[in-house]
Design a protein around this motif. Structure first.
Motif, short mmCIF file in Angstrom:
data_model
loop_
_atom_site.label_atom_id
_atom_site.label_comp_id
_atom_site.label_asym_id
_atom_site.label_seq_id
_atom_site.Cartn_x
_atom_site.Cartn_y
_atom_site.Cartn_z
N TRP A 132 0.82 -1.20 0.00
CA TRP A 132 0.00 0.00 0.00
C TRP A 132 0.86 1.25 0.00
CZ3 TRP A 132 -0.01 3.65 3.96
CH2 TRP A 132 0.58 3.26 5.16
N ALA A 133 0.25 2.35 -0.42
CA ALA A 133 0.87 3.68 -0.41
C ALA A 133 -0.22 4.73 -0.31
CB ALA A 133 1.70 3.89 -1.67
N ASP A 134 0.11 5.85 0.30
CA ASP A 134 -0.86 6.94 0.37
C ASP A 134 -0.90 7.78 -0.91
OD1 ASP A 134 -2.00 6.46 2.86
OD2 ASP A 134 -0.47 7.58 3.92
N GLU A 135 0.10 7.62 -1.76
CA GLU A 135 0.16 8.39 -2.98
C GLU A 135 -0.80 7.84 -4.02
OE1 GLU A 135 3.15 6.99 -1.74
OE2 GLU A 135 3.38 8.78 -0.51
N GLY A 136 -1.14 8.68 -4.99
CA GLY A 136 -1.92 8.23 -6.13
C GLY A 136 -3.39 8.50 -5.98
N TYR A 137 -4.08 8.45 -7.11
CA TYR A 137 -5.52 8.62 -7.12
C TYR A 137 -6.11 7.64 -8.05
CZ TYR A 137 -10.21 10.25 -7.90
OH TYR A 137 -11.56 10.30 -7.98
#
Length: 72
Positions: free
Chosen positions: A67-72
């Protein structure tokens, strides 16, 4: 939002209530046995992807799940 609204209606019919704690996206590559959790929901904000990842790991123990908090 569509999935949450449908689920909330189904739960309400059973006398239950729910709350959306955030959203995000999944990238699922079954041929590589990988799932990546990322991004956020414009309407609901970002979910705690570490929680989502742990639940996915329990359900898909033979997958690489990140997982990562970046991106949409």
């Amino acid at each position: 939002a569509d999935i949450y609204e449908r689920t909330a209606r189904e739960l309400a019919q059973q006398g239950l209530d729910c709350e959306c704690l955030g959203g995000g996206r999944l990238s699922h590559r079954p041929e590589e046995r990988k799932i990546h959790v990322y991004g956020y929901s414009v309407g609901f904000g970002r979910a705690d992807h570490s929680v989502t990842t742990e639940k996915l790991k329990a359900e898909y123990p033979d997958y690489e799940i990140t997982w990562a908090d970046e991106g949409y």
